[in-house]
Design a protein around this motif. Structure first.
Motif, PDB file in Angstrom:
ATOM      1  N   ALA A 127      35.767  52.438  30.757  1.00 11.41           N
ATOM      2  CA  ALA A 127      35.656  52.249  32.123  1.00 11.41           C
ATOM      3  C   ALA A 127      36.998  51.704  32.901  1.00 11.41           C
ATOM      4  O   ALA A 127      37.355  52.375  34.133  1.00 11.41           O
ATOM      5  N   ARG A 128      37.712  51.162  32.099  1.00 11.26           N
ATOM      6  CA  ARG A 128      39.168  50.534  32.762  1.00 11.26           C
ATOM      7  C   ARG A 128      40.146  51.974  33.069  1.00 11.26           C
ATOM      8  O   ARG A 128      40.807  52.159  34.107  1.00 11.26           O
ATOM      9  N   PHE A 184      48.170  46.637  43.482  1.00  6.17           N
ATOM     10  CA  PHE A 184      47.151  46.203  42.669  1.00  6.17           C
ATOM     11  C   PHE A 184      47.662  45.564  41.203  1.00  6.17           C
ATOM     12  O   PHE A 184      48.577  45.871  41.153  1.00  6.17           O
ATOM     13  N   ARG A 185      46.624  45.130  40.613  1.00  5.04           N
ATOM     14  CA  ARG A 185      46.909  44.591  39.384  1.00  5.04           C
ATOM     15  C   ARG A 185      46.536  45.525  38.193  1.00  5.04           C
ATOM     16  O   ARG A 185      45.533  46.227  38.563  1.00  5.04           O
ATOM     17  N   LYS A 186      47.581  45.643  37.317  1.00  3.45           N
ATOM     18  CA  LYS A 186      47.061  46.753  36.440  1.00  3.45           C
ATOM     19  C   LYS A 186      46.468  46.025  34.917  1.00  3.45           C
ATOM     20  O   LYS A 186      46.258  46.862  34.193  1.00  3.45           O
ATOM     21  N   ASP A 187      45.929  44.733  35.020  1.00  3.63           N
ATOM     22  CA  ASP A 187      45.564  44.217  33.862  1.00  3.63           C
ATOM     23  C   ASP A 187      44.242  43.888  34.000  1.00  3.63           C
ATOM     24  O   ASP A 187      43.670  43.009  33.334  1.00  3.63           O
ATOM     25  N   ILE A 188      43.310  44.462  34.962  1.00  2.00           N
ATOM     26  CA  ILE A 188      41.921  44.094  35.176  1.00  2.00           C
ATOM     27  C   ILE A 188      41.124  44.665  33.700  1.00  2.00           C
ATOM     28  O   ILE A 188      41.438  45.814  33.465  1.00  2.00           O
ATOM     29  N   GLY A 189      40.471  43.880  33.176  1.00  2.00           N
ATOM     30  CA  GLY A 189      39.825  43.972  31.946  1.00  2.00           C
ATOM     31  C   GLY A 189      40.480  44.335  30.551  1.00  2.00           C
ATOM     32  O   GLY A 189      40.007  44.543  29.571  1.00  2.00           O
TER      33      GLY A 189
END
Ligand code: AMP
Length: 433
Positions: free
Chosen positions: A403-404, A422-427
């Protein structure tokens, strides 16, 4: 059924999207909406969602719109409409509205009220107190060893909380609110809480005044980056469900938080109809509530709704008709991830009105939906930024990692004139440098 929707945010767009797909809904009007909401089409009738221009806090204007349009149900997204008492005003005129009333909304509208409510009914929460005098506040923060959260009493869109671990920051946060009046009226009073350590869990509950039903869990990313001193935002992303939530933990949240909350509502005559969104910290002593939302979180709600199989209008009607006890929710067996794309400068000052490109490419990607959080359509028909948080790029797949990857593939197709953040570390860890 004809629906009136209120809001211009990503959660509102997610509601509009789900309602447009409902077999029960034939017409949707929305105010003020955004470029994404205005692009939705009601499946049953083929009618586009029609956007008006009444502001979310203009309750007289919203009532006038309802009187003219006569919706069967009104759906409210933003907390400021709820806190301003929209439910009471609409119900008094005989309109069905999916939003808690003003009495219930004090749980979110005043952190001082919420703190005292939690203590009165034994809800697991951090120790805390409220202050209007900075010098007394210094004394309380000192007694906590300056390890504290300083919170504006009123709503500040996720920006009214300062987490402090030393004297300088705590004194600064107290002065900013009570002396420099950074939050205006919302900071007339501040709440200071002991600082809890642990990781956070977002949970949503549907409530009909009789039954409370757990909607979903998610993990959200409130900070602008993963730096320990990074500023809080309205949230930069989320994924759902939270795989670490066990049945035992849910049971302890029910006994330590939800059951006493229900008792408190009963004792105070709070008839809560809508979504309760406690922000929970997992501490060594068990789960504790940091704050209550009286509406869904964003982007948590976006991550929940793309996984929802049950018709959203069925859920809304069950809430309004107090039959949540007979409703069973069906979820797709997928994990969803939402990456928030923001204007550079957010959560501080930013410039709106930047052209967004790439949306048409992403529209064709499978299992991806871009929810508009702060956009507007220009006179030229193109989509422009119109807020700090601009887009919630949401994707779903069989695993979190898949999903990521999908969500970030979509993010990389989208650009804002002048740049995007944006953040690159979601999930999980960043997928690229
Ligand atoms: P709130 O709006 O009260 O949920 O606060 C926003 C964020 O500030 C939370 O998600 C936490 O990350 C942090 N926070 C708030 N209160 C506390 C607390 N008492 N202890 C530790 N962190 C907190």
């Amino acid at each position: 059924m004809k629906v009136l929707g209120i809001g211009a945010d990503g959660r509102g767009h997610a509601y509009a999207r789900m309602l447009a797909q409902s077999p029960l809904v034939t017409q949707i009007i929305w105010t003020p909406g955004n470029a994404g909401i205005g692009s939705e089409v009601v499946q049953k009738s083929g009618l586009p969602v029609w956007c008006f221009n009444v502001g979310v806090e203009d309750i007289d204007g919203l009532l006038a719109l309802a009187e003219y349009e006569r919706p069967d149900v009104t759906v409210v997204s933003p907390e400021n409409s709820i806190i301003a008492g929209i439910a009471d005003r609409f119900e008094a005129r005989g309109f069905r509205i999916w939003a808690p009333n003003q009495k219930a909304a004090r749980l979110e509208g005043s952190k001082a009220f919420a703190q005292k409510f939690m203590e009165r009914y034994g809800i697991a929460c951090p120790k805390g107190n409220f202050f209007t005098n900075p010098f007394i506040a210094f004394g309380y923060a000192d007694a906590l060893n300056w390890n504290c959260a300083v919170k504006a009493d009123g709503p500040c869109y996720g920006k009214g909380v300062t987490v402090c671990r030393d004297e300088i920051k705590a004194r600064w946060a107290i002065c900013e609110a009570l002396i420099k009046r950074k939050f205006g009226k919302a900071g007339d009073t501040i709440v200071i809480q002991e600082l809890l350590e642990g990781n956070e869990l977002s949970l949503h509950f549907l409530c009909d005044g009789k039954t409370t039903l757990c909607l979903q869990s998610s993990v959200d990313y409130k900070k602008e980056s993963d730096h320990k001193d990074a500023r809080n935002t309205g949230s930069m992303g989320a994924y759902s469900p939270d795989p670490s939530l066990s049945d035992e933990e849910l049971a302890s949240i029910a006994s330590g938080i939800i059951n006493p909350w229900t008792k408190g509502c009963e004792s105070e005559g709070i008839n809560f109809k809508g979504i309760l969104f406690p922000g929970v910290m997992r501490t060594a002593e068990g789960p504790k509530v940091l704050e209550f939302g009286v509406r869904g979180g964003s982007p948590e709600m976006e991550t929940h709704l793309v996984r929802l199989e049950t018709d959203l209008m069925e859920i809304i009607l069950a809430t309004l008709e107090q039959r949540l006890d007979r409703l069973s929710l069906v979820w797709k067996p997928v994990v969803s991830v939402c990456v928030v794309m923001a204007s550079p400068g957010y959560p501080g000052a930013y410039e709106p009105g930047k052209l967004i490109t790439g949306l048409s490419i992403v529209e064709k990607m499978p299992n991806v939906k871009v929810f508009h959080m702060g956009t507007k359509r220009g006179d030229d028909g193109r989509v422009y930024t119109d807020g700090g948080r601009v887009l919630g790029v949401t994707a779903w797949a069989d695993t979190l990692q898949n999903a990521r990857v999908r969500a970030y593939d979509a993010v990389r197709e989208i650009t804002f004139e002048g740049g995007q953040y944006f953040r690159k570390d979601i999930g999980g860890p960043p997928l690229w440098d």
